[in-house]
Design an enzyme around this catalytic site. Structure first.
Site, PDB file in Angstrom:
ATOM      1  N   TYR A  84       1.256   5.950  -0.208  1.00 49.20           N
ATOM      2  CA  TYR A  84       0.463   4.666   1.461  1.00 49.20           C
ATOM      3  C   TYR A  84      -0.414   5.066   1.779  1.00 49.20           C
ATOM      4  O   TYR A  84      -0.971   4.851   2.199  1.00 49.20           O
ATOM      5  CB  TYR A  84       1.828   4.772   2.434  1.00 49.20           C
ATOM      6  CG  TYR A  84       1.861   3.225   4.159  1.00 49.20           C
ATOM      7  CD1 TYR A  84       1.327   2.123   3.876  1.00 49.20           C
ATOM      8  CD2 TYR A  84       1.368   4.168   4.799  1.00 49.20           C
ATOM      9  CE1 TYR A  84       0.484   1.468   4.814  1.00 49.20           C
ATOM     10  CE2 TYR A  84       0.872   3.969   6.193  1.00 49.20           C
ATOM     11  CZ  TYR A  84       0.814   2.354   6.408  1.00 49.20           C
ATOM     12  OH  TYR A  84      -0.249   1.675   7.046  1.00 49.20           O
ATOM     13  N   LYS A  93      -4.261   4.016   2.553  1.00 53.61           N
ATOM     14  CA  LYS A  93      -4.525   3.689   4.010  1.00 53.61           C
ATOM     15  C   LYS A  93      -6.211   5.198   4.557  1.00 53.61           C
ATOM     16  O   LYS A  93      -6.983   4.518   4.598  1.00 53.61           O
ATOM     17  CB  LYS A  93      -3.726   4.040   4.991  1.00 53.61           C
ATOM     18  CG  LYS A  93      -3.262   3.425   5.533  1.00 53.61           C
ATOM     19  CD  LYS A  93      -3.493   1.756   5.529  1.00 53.61           C
ATOM     20  CE  LYS A  93      -2.942   0.325   5.204  1.00 53.61           C
ATOM     21  NZ  LYS A  93      -3.130  -0.215   6.218  1.00 53.61           N
TER      22      LYS A  93
END
Ligand SMILES: NC(=O)c1ccc[n+]([C@@H]2O[C@H](COP(=O)([O-])OP(=O)(O)OC[C@H]3O[C@@H](n4cnc5c(N)ncnc54)[C@H](OP(=O)(O)O)[C@@H]3O)[C@@H](O)[C@H]2O)c1
Length: 263
Positions: free
Chosen positions: A152, A156
């Site tokens: 994750y 980002k």
């Protein structure tokens, strides 16, 4: 005829959390909306957003696939998009080696592949018209290695970087690219990521998604480069720039390791 002169905003991940609040702000501001998410709640969101008087079209679609994004593009149907809020995203907790590959790939495909494919298609039209606003929901997670949320945070980091690069490429045009970088926000995100037993997931003082969305929406309308939502997160972002990666990774372990919420 009034419908013809209302601007159009496209918001992905608008069924809940930050995306719903972004869509609400746009609706209150007089935009017609095309909204998308991958579960039936998008239809409930449509009903809530229609109360603001504009036209709202909702699509339930998986934006982790090129085919899903194509469905959204077909619904837009070549209309002028005045604002694109590319917000749909997924988290995923636990150690990388313990994650299910399909779930990890879904995070990459949703947060990166589907997002940048949609942006490329919509931004080309914006460049041709020399006009448009793009808001990408990145994260302060992109500023630090995400132990126990490694994939994750990597996605980002990609988006935080991509937003600045595209912004620069479009600097001679009337198209602006802004990146909203929230910190921990009180949405369904941590439950969906399987992180409710972590310190960050269990934190009762997460930001209100309405406040976070407002910061991002205003930044988009002003054409600002990036915006970190909240003072504490601004401090964390500033510290991340001068802290060694190994220290950041260790700090992230403390808040994201499974069971850390119970210690
Ligand atoms: N909450 C935080 O702490 C935090 C911090 C920094 C950044 N962010 C980012 O903020 C954005 C919004 O998240 P949130 O916190 O508001 O969480 P959320 O309430 O879980 O909202 C996520 C939204 O994205 C949609 N979505 C996810 N995967 C999708 C897919 N494959 N296709 C279509 N739609 C998809 C969800 O739709 P369905 O409900 O239909 O699945 C939902 O509408 C994400 O990009 C997230 O990474 C969140």
């Amino acid at each position: 005829m009034i419908d013809d002169i209302r601007p159009l905003a496209v918001v992905t991940g608008a069924s809940s959390g930050i995306g719903y609040e972004l869509a609400r702000l746009a609706a209150e501001d007089g935009y017609d909306l095309v909204i998308a998410a991958d579960e039936p709640a998008i239809v409930e969101a449509q009903a809530g957003l229609e109360r603001h008087g504009g036209k709202v079209e909702a699509l339930q679609v998986d934006l982790s696939t090129v085919g899903g994004v194509d469905q959204l593009l077909a619904l837009i149907g070549g209309r002028q998009v005045d604002a694109l809020m590319a917000n749909a995203g997924r988290g995923l907790g636990h150690g990388f080696l313990d994650q299910d590959w399909t779930e990890a790939r879904f995070v990459i495909d949703t947060n990166i592949t589907g997002t940048v494919y949609l942006i490329q298609k919509v931004a080309r039209d914006m460049r041709d018209r020399d006009r448009g606003r793009i808001l990408i929901t990145g994260s302060i997670a992109g500023l630090m290695p995400g132990s126990f949320q490694a994939v994750y945070n990597g996605t980002k980091a990609f988006l935080d970087s991509f937003a600045w690069a595209l912004r620069n490429e479009l600097k001679e045009t009337g198209v602006s690219v802004s990146c909203l970088m929230p910190g921990a926000t009180d949405t369904e995100f941590f439950e969906r990521a399987g992180m409710l037993d972590t310190k960050v997931g269990a934190d009762p003082k997460k930001a209100d998604p309405a406040d976070v969305a407002l910061v991002g929406y205003r930044a988009m309308q002003k054409g600002e480069g990036d915006v970190v939502a909240g003072f504490k997160n601004k401090l964390q972002a500033a510290m991340a720039a001068v802290t060694p990666q190994s220290v950041l990774a260790e700090q992230h372990r403390k808040v994201a390791e499974p069971g850390s919420g119970e210690r």
